[in-house]
Design a protein around this motif. Sequence first.
Motif, PDB file in Angstrom:
ATOM      1  N   ILE A 148       0.836  -1.204   0.000  1.00 12.80           N
ATOM      2  CA  ILE A 148       0.000   0.000   0.000  1.00 12.80           C
ATOM      3  C   ILE A 148       0.870   1.253   0.000  1.00 12.80           C
TER       4      ILE A 148
ATOM      5  N   VAL B   2      -6.132   3.712  -3.679  1.00 15.79           N
ATOM      6  CA  VAL B   2      -5.789   2.429  -3.078  1.00 15.79           C
ATOM      7  C   VAL B   2      -6.852   2.101  -2.039  1.00 15.79           C
TER       8      VAL B   2
ATOM      9  N   SER C 287      -7.846  -0.653   0.868  1.00 14.97           N
ATOM     10  CA  SER C 287      -7.330  -1.735   1.706  1.00 14.97           C
ATOM     11  C   SER C 287      -8.499  -2.540   2.254  1.00 14.97           C
TER      12      SER C 287
END
Length: 422
Positions: free
Chosen positions: A187, A199, A201
């Motif tokens: 990341i 991004v 997660s």
Amino acid sequence: GPPLAAPRRPGLARFIERAPAFQWQQEQLLPGADIQNNPFRDLAMQRNPDSPHTFVKYLAARGGLTEYLHLNTKFPLRREYSAYLAWVAEAFRDRVDYGRSAAHLSLVEGEDGSELFRVETDDGGRYLARSISLGTGRSPRIPYVFQKGLGESVFHSTRYLSSIERYKDKAIRVAVVGASQSAIEIILDLLGRPNVRQVTSVHRGIGFRLKDTSPYSRQVFLPEFVDYFHPLPSARKRQLRDELRSINYAACDQDVIDRLVGAQREFDLSGSDRLVMRPFREAVVSRPHGEGLRMVLRDINHLTEETLDADVVVLATGFRDFGGEPGDEPYHPLLEGIAHRLPLDEDGSPVVARDYSIELKTEAGTPRPLKVYLNGLCEASHGMGDAGALAMLSVRATDIVDSLLRHETRESEPLLAAGTTP
């Protein structure tokens, strides 16, 4: 990787390596990533402090010892340690057949009527050996929902750098599945790439947890713990591994957690959605959507669902163990050709002795049982120190070589053939 312990009678060992040259964690040599291991617990120091293959000797040989000590760093960069390992591997180059992948393992009859292992490689090569050591690494753990979609845009963390480089000229949204050290490092790397628009997660837990780095907990990486763990019943081993999980799994070092929290705060203050956290979520559907993918994420507590679109999915989801638990595999795929001769425990897993060997079941008239050694594949039987921990490399290699030498019967027979690394 390189032979971690050279046999004391040269010429009787041969190593087979899939890669065209030595490599170690090539797909995760990320800027700023370190090794999380005392660098002096290296390939040789614990076994022989005077060895020419220690990390200290490497630093001295390149004139960098004073500079390294001046840095006063706890752990060296992963890139630097990879260079050390490659330096050692170069000393053993004449014993390694690079660019060959072990494809099939079987049993054949030798000229004297005794049994031998035969290793066949992908390019038609054949090797005969009295003993085999597999140092292949475990198979990646791929969640079921992603298994049919693996390819250019969905890949495991072990393929990260080469895969993400294909997108360097394209604006992309990336989902990273998992909450491991590898996940958080990936990341952070993605956030440093200008072409990455967002991004996300995705992980089943509350977030990135702190790794248990207490010296008391980290006794799992000592040979003494292997002696304690190995004789335990299988059920107790599973319970103990669950209790100790945060020492090595789904947990991260403080430095990378601090870096990610700092980045997240910066995005929050600027109103940016470049970093999105989806805790307590698991992917239950993944299908093509336009040029990317559409996933359905389920909250594991409320059971609500939402969709997530991404161009790339990185699976930082760890590796499969040997055993009878869901997601495990019964034994390494390369052992399939000799599976009928493997002694199994109550879980259907091969019985691995303390010296990392599996003694094949004998048939009538067999003069001496053949042994296959598992180098770095024995976490279920030997504990967490066997999960690729650098700290155990030299002592494990010593155990294997000592066992090989104890069980040899003729000076002319081959001692060892190594497997490939992933």
